[in-house]
Design an enzyme around this catalytic site. Sequence first.
Site, PDB file in Angstrom:
ATOM      1  CD  GLU A   1      30.137   2.967  60.771  1.00 25.02           C
ATOM      2  OE1 GLU A   1      30.550   3.842  60.287  1.00 25.02           O
ATOM      3  OE2 GLU A   1      30.473   1.757  60.846  1.00 25.02           O
TER       4      GLU A   1
ATOM      5  NE  ARG B   1      36.409  -4.956  52.908  1.00 28.32           N
ATOM      6  CZ  ARG B   1      35.790  -6.067  53.139  1.00 28.32           C
ATOM      7  NH1 ARG B   1      36.137  -7.191  53.085  1.00 28.32           N
ATOM      8  NH2 ARG B   1      34.534  -5.889  53.335  1.00 28.32           N
TER       9      ARG B   1
ATOM     10  CB  CYS C   1      27.926  -1.203  54.728  1.00 34.03           C
ATOM     11  SG  CYS C   1      27.627  -3.080  55.265  1.00 34.03           S
TER      12      CYS C   1
ATOM     13  CG  HIS D   1      29.185  -1.826  60.206  1.00 39.94           C
ATOM     14  ND1 HIS D   1      29.734  -0.559  59.516  1.00 39.94           N
ATOM     15  CD2 HIS D   1      28.989  -2.818  59.325  1.00 39.94           C
ATOM     16  CE1 HIS D   1      29.667  -0.814  58.220  1.00 39.94           C
ATOM     17  NE2 HIS D   1      29.439  -2.016  58.289  1.00 39.94           N
TER      18      HIS D   1
HETATM   19  N1  PCA Z   1      28.714  -5.972  55.578  1.00 43.16           N
HETATM   20  C1  PCA Z   1      29.347  -5.280  54.569  1.00 43.16           C
HETATM   21  C2  PCA Z   1      28.145  -5.449  53.327  1.00 43.16           C
HETATM   22  C3  PCA Z   1      27.393  -6.466  53.820  1.00 43.16           C
HETATM   23  C4  PCA Z   1      27.409  -6.271  55.430  1.00 43.16           C
HETATM   24  O1  PCA Z   1      26.769  -7.086  56.160  1.00 43.16           O
HETATM   25  C5  PCA Z   1      30.078  -4.017  54.640  1.00 43.16           C
HETATM   26  O2  PCA Z   1      30.452  -3.632  55.898  1.00 43.16           O
HETATM   27  O3  PCA Z   1      30.177  -3.440  53.684  1.00 43.16           O
END
Ligand code: PCA
Length: 200
Positions: free
Chosen positions: A83, A93, A146, A168
């Site tokens: 990211e 959400r 996140c 991610h």
């Molecule tokens: N994904 C979520 C929060 C925890 C995770 O593993 C996110 O993308 O915000």
Amino acid sequence: MEPKKHILLITSFEPFGGETENASMLAVDALPESIGPWRLRKKVLPVEFGTAGAQAIALAEEIGAEVVICVGQAAGREAVTPELVALNLQYARIPDNAGRSPLDLPVVPGAREAYFSTLPVRAMAEAIRDAGTPAALSATAGLYVCNDLYYQVLHHFRDTDVRAAFIHVPALHGTPSMEPSTAARALELAIARIPAEAER
Ligand code: PCA
């Protein structure tokens, strides 16, 4: 003499949203204890606004981490996505694991709108893709926990030599999905791409 190891904190997340597993936990679990010059310290974080970031920052300071890599699961994505940006905005959400649903609140009131990663995230994505695993630079970590964690870490360590990135990984099941061992290998390649000394 063994070359000096540098400390790298790598965090993952607990399951959330009614799921029993989180792809980020399995991928980080599968990583070795050290990669190149980096000695890894692993930590699983709660999926809670505010708390996840506070825990990551406290541990990074305690262990003297030079690099913080935060990993989370992004359902619906087919590639591993480093990211580029963290935004100063929370929008839930679904409630977090503490039952909180902030809607359009700042992560840090009064602080700047966004931070860029302080690590070579584009080169990380390229290194993963060059090795044959789907990867792409992402320009949004979403507005959920996140992003909240990522923003807190970049904000806290601004103007220091502590560098950070968020990555991610795809979900474990369904379409699209990725095997934890494949996601772990991708994280390993990303970490191997980090120079031991900050380029400033
Ligand atoms: N994904 C979520 C929060 C925890 C995770 O593993 C996110 O993308 O915000």
